[in-house]
Design an enzyme around this catalytic site. Sequence first.
Site, PDB file in Angstrom:
ATOM      1  N   TYR A 231       0.846  -1.204   0.000  1.00  0.00           N
ATOM      2  CA  TYR A 231       0.000   0.000   0.000  1.00  0.00           C
ATOM      3  C   TYR A 231       0.876   1.246   0.000  1.00  0.00           C
ATOM      4  CZ  TYR A 231      -5.025  -0.683   0.329  1.00  0.00           C
ATOM      5  OH  TYR A 231      -6.327  -0.903   0.031  1.00  0.00           O
TER       6      TYR A 231
ATOM      7  N   GLU B 240      -0.354   4.963  -0.251  1.00  0.00           N
ATOM      8  CA  GLU B 240      -1.050   6.252  -0.359  1.00  0.00           C
ATOM      9  C   GLU B 240      -0.057   7.416  -0.282  1.00  0.00           C
ATOM     10  OE1 GLU B 240      -2.113   3.750   1.450  1.00  0.00           O
ATOM     11  OE2 GLU B 240      -4.311   3.683   1.546  1.00  0.00           O
TER      12      GLU B 240
ATOM     13  N   ASP C 156      -7.964  14.146 -24.041  1.00  0.00           N
ATOM     14  CA  ASP C 156      -8.009  12.732 -23.649  1.00  0.00           C
ATOM     15  C   ASP C 156      -7.429  11.939 -24.821  1.00  0.00           C
ATOM     16  OD1 ASP C 156      -8.674  10.092 -23.244  1.00  0.00           O
ATOM     17  OD2 ASP C 156     -10.677  10.514 -22.447  1.00  0.00           O
TER      18      ASP C 156
ATOM     19  N   THR D 119      -5.410   6.441 -20.955  1.00  0.00           N
ATOM     20  CA  THR D 119      -5.204   5.099 -20.441  1.00  0.00           C
ATOM     21  C   THR D 119      -3.804   4.687 -20.884  1.00  0.00           C
ATOM     22  OG1 THR D 119      -6.280   4.281 -22.431  1.00  0.00           O
ATOM     23  CG2 THR D 119      -7.594   4.286 -20.412  1.00  0.00           C
TER      24      THR D 119
ATOM     25  N   LYS E  56      -3.822   0.891 -24.376  1.00  0.00           N
ATOM     26  CA  LYS E  56      -4.362   0.808 -25.744  1.00  0.00           C
ATOM     27  C   LYS E  56      -3.181   0.828 -26.723  1.00  0.00           C
ATOM     28  CE  LYS E  56      -8.914   2.645 -24.562  1.00  0.00           C
ATOM     29  NZ  LYS E  56      -9.046   3.495 -23.375  1.00  0.00           N
TER      30      LYS E  56
ATOM     31  N   ARG F 184      -3.096  -2.191 -17.764  1.00  0.00           N
ATOM     32  CA  ARG F 184      -4.389  -1.525 -17.612  1.00  0.00           C
ATOM     33  C   ARG F 184      -4.225  -0.422 -16.581  1.00  0.00           C
ATOM     34  NH1 ARG F 184      -8.870  -4.121 -20.260  1.00  0.00           N
ATOM     35  NH2 ARG F 184     -10.032  -2.417 -19.335  1.00  0.00           N
TER      36      ARG F 184
HETATM   37  N1  DSN Z   1     -13.634   1.211 -23.582  1.00  0.00           N
HETATM   38  C1  DSN Z   1     -12.777   2.102 -24.303  1.00  0.00           C
HETATM   39  C2  DSN Z   1     -12.872   1.925 -25.779  1.00  0.00           C
HETATM   40  O1  DSN Z   1     -13.105   0.815 -26.193  1.00  0.00           O
HETATM   41  O2  DSN Z   1     -12.701   2.880 -26.518  1.00  0.00           O
HETATM   42  C3  DSN Z   1     -12.983   3.535 -23.929  1.00  0.00           C
HETATM   43  O3  DSN Z   1     -12.826   3.695 -22.597  1.00  0.00           O
END
Ligand code: DSN
Length: 417
Positions: A56, A58, A202, A228, A231, A237
């Site tokens: 942990y 924090e 974003d 994120t 991707k 993740r």
């Molecule tokens: N779930 C994602 C996507 O597939 O674009 C977006 O958060």
Amino acid sequence: MTSPLNQTLAQLDPEIGGLIDREGQRQRDSLRLIASENYAPTAVMEACGSVLNNKYSEGYAGKRYYEGQEVVDEVETLAIDRLKAVFGAEHINVQPLSGSPANLAVYYAFCKPGDTIMGLSLDAGGHLTHGWSVSITGSFFNAVRYGVRESDHLIDYDEVYRLAKEHKPKLLWCGATAYPRVVDFSRFAEIAREVGSILVADIAHISGLVAGGVHPSPVGLAEVVTSTTHKSFRGPRGGMILCDAVHAKRIDRAVFPGLQGGPHNGTTAGLAVAAKLAATDDFKAYARQIVTNATALADGLMRRGFSLVSGGTDNHLILCDLTNQGVPGKVAAHALNRAGIVCNSNSVPFDKRTPFDPSGIRLGTPALTSRGMGPAEMDKVAALMHDVVSAPENEAVLSRVRGAVRELCAGFPAPGL
Ligand code: DSN
């Protein structure tokens, strides 16, 4: 006898172990075209599933609430330093648990409930957290939405300017989950500057392309950038927030203690590994290949009669409008999945159908590119997709395509499994 606490997954829980094996097999044997998915490298997976899970932490490096942070502080600092070098950002917070929490932290940093914010409408390719009605961001804030032009499906920057001038949003969101074209961050920055909004970009979908230099970067134009990390960036993740130094304290406070408790330290380590990879020439080549492949797939589909939103793609993503084929998106996506080609049904701009039963499918090339596939394979994929979408209920066609997909996958081993 080995204590249950020291048994492997296969020994202790063959049911879950077996399901994970099955998922690995599925990922190996199918053409994964979900635009937001990828294959995380082995070293990233290893870091995520490490002893860091047990700690942990924090707070932030050098300012934690619990003892025993000498290793975690180094991990988090390394992740931040490597990402700063990749993106050129003044400040980075690597603790958001994913993209939506990262975006919520930005709201928490700058807005009070009821404030006006502005973002790309979900049905035009935006994200839920850019102010869509069913999201907390659309109910706690006064969300104004801009769209794309009906004539060419491109963001209408004049409309953005007009709406921003009229509503003076606290936050102006740009970036998307289903927009196949380059986002003009400079234009957004001009608009935000003129109306006094904070511009938030974003870049969840395109962060790998930005890191690889094949999409313009919003860093230095948008005061805040969220993403994120799993991707096109091909990490664990997770989520991150990049911002100008002047906003560093606000953003950090909003993430912790504002929104979250302890960060997931294994994920942070995985992100550090992904950042190390993103700094290499190989990653730049990977990012270029993602775009080359998307262009090849788009061309192959259009040659076979598919209608693409905006008439093609500049990035990793393709949105097909299946209206002229007379096949609803969900029917097509389901048939494709049965044939081993995995994508998602998706609304298209000005869709006459519902979001749960939309007219389109969304495709992306980051995962296939990670397998080493190129334009020749993209053309094969387009041909197979055409066969399925032309006969989504023909079992013989689905079975033939399934066989061809297995054969294609066998020639391009999936990394990280
Ligand atoms: N779930 C994602 C996507 O597939 O674009 C977006 O958060």
